[in-house]
Design a protein around this motif. Sequence first.
Motif, PDB file in Angstrom:
ATOM      1  N   UNK A  63       0.840  -1.194   0.000  1.00 53.85           N
ATOM      2  CA  UNK A  63       0.000   0.000   0.000  1.00 53.85           C
ATOM      3  C   UNK A  63       0.877   1.248   0.000  1.00 53.85           C
ATOM      4  N   UNK A  64       0.578   2.160  -0.930  1.00 53.20           N
ATOM      5  CA  UNK A  64       1.130   3.523  -0.881  1.00 53.20           C
ATOM      6  C   UNK A  64       2.653   3.598  -0.956  1.00 53.20           C
ATOM      7  N   UNK A  65       3.301   2.626  -1.583  1.00 52.57           N
ATOM      8  CA  UNK A  65       4.756   2.716  -1.689  1.00 52.57           C
ATOM      9  C   UNK A  65       5.189   3.362  -3.006  1.00 52.57           C
ATOM     10  N   UNK A  66       4.307   3.352  -4.011  1.00 53.34           N
ATOM     11  CA  UNK A  66       4.659   3.903  -5.330  1.00 53.34           C
ATOM     12  C   UNK A  66       3.423   4.512  -5.990  1.00 53.34           C
ATOM     13  N   UNK A  67       2.837   5.463  -5.303  1.00 52.31           N
ATOM     14  CA  UNK A  67       1.575   6.033  -5.782  1.00 52.31           C
ATOM     15  C   UNK A  67       1.715   6.622  -7.187  1.00 52.31           C
ATOM     16  N   UNK A  68       2.726   7.449  -7.398  1.00 52.00           N
ATOM     17  CA  UNK A  68       2.916   8.081  -8.713  1.00 52.00           C
ATOM     18  C   UNK A  68       3.096   7.019  -9.806  1.00 52.00           C
ATOM     19  N   UNK A  69       3.876   5.979  -9.498  1.00 46.64           N
ATOM     20  CA  UNK A  69       4.131   4.934 -10.487  1.00 46.64           C
ATOM     21  C   UNK A  69       2.841   4.183 -10.844  1.00 46.64           C
ATOM     22  N   UNK A  70       1.962   4.001  -9.852  1.00 45.28           N
ATOM     23  CA  UNK A  70       0.672   3.365 -10.140  1.00 45.28           C
ATOM     24  C   UNK A  70      -0.144   4.249 -11.075  1.00 45.28           C
ATOM     25  N   UNK A  71      -0.188   5.535 -10.807  1.00 45.48           N
ATOM     26  CA  UNK A  71      -0.917   6.437 -11.693  1.00 45.48           C
ATOM     27  C   UNK A  71      -0.337   6.409 -13.105  1.00 45.48           C
ATOM     28  N   UNK A  72       0.977   6.402 -13.206  1.00 42.32           N
ATOM     29  CA  UNK A  72       1.607   6.359 -14.530  1.00 42.32           C
ATOM     30  C   UNK A  72       1.291   5.040 -15.227  1.00 42.32           C
ATOM     31  N   UNK A  73       1.237   3.944 -14.459  1.00 46.74           N
ATOM     32  CA  UNK A  73       0.847   2.658 -15.032  1.00 46.74           C
ATOM     33  C   UNK A  73      -0.578   2.698 -15.566  1.00 46.74           C
ATOM     34  N   UNK A  74      -1.468   3.353 -14.817  1.00 43.30           N
ATOM     35  CA  UNK A  74      -2.856   3.480 -15.253  1.00 43.30           C
ATOM     36  C   UNK A  74      -2.976   4.341 -16.514  1.00 43.30           C
ATOM     37  N   UNK A  75      -2.031   5.253 -16.703  1.00 41.84           N
ATOM     38  CA  UNK A  75      -2.069   6.152 -17.859  1.00 41.84           C
ATOM     39  C   UNK A  75      -1.463   5.518 -19.110  1.00 41.84           C
TER      40      UNK A  75
END
Length: 195
Positions: A63-75
């Motif tokens: 949880x919450x270790x790579x928030x930005x990277x998750x968003x970039x993955x979703x994009x």
Amino acid sequence: MPKMIPPEILLEAYARGVFPMADDGEIHWFSPEMRGLIPLDDRFHIPRGLRKALTKHPFEVRWNTSFREVMLGCAEREETWIDDIILESYCELHRLGCAHSVECWDEDGLQGGLYGVALPGVFFGESMFSRKTDASKIALVALVNQLREWGYSLLDTQWMTTHLRQFGGYELARTDYHRALSQALKQYQRNRNEP
């Protein structure tokens, strides 16, 4: 640094059942006529294949270790509503503790996950992605389990898809959704205030 939607405006919008998406450099606000939801009670369904995959523990859920990277993955798709303004706005919400990511990791790195916004009693799922089979689905199961533990009563998915229906996903008309949202926010506060 890109322009951001102020956190207070974003959070107020979510509390009113409205959310933003970007298109061609412009931010548009949505309140769908039919709102998608994932049940947090016994109507939540884990498909048989996924249930089998879960027993093998293919990923470490974080949880919450790579928030930005998750968003970039979703994009990472041909068409996306996640532009730089959306990215920075939600990363700021994450910094403030109001947005969260659920991540699936293995020895090769981040393989999938999801992110969303949390208000008391309600989680607003924004997007999910997978680089390996079942990664986003396993993140969703982890999210549902955690929301149950926290005493949440609504998991909002914005729109309903065939993919989400397999988990027991359903829709509410806008008026019914707003009523359920208001009730969930108040009920959570009442539960927290009880001795």
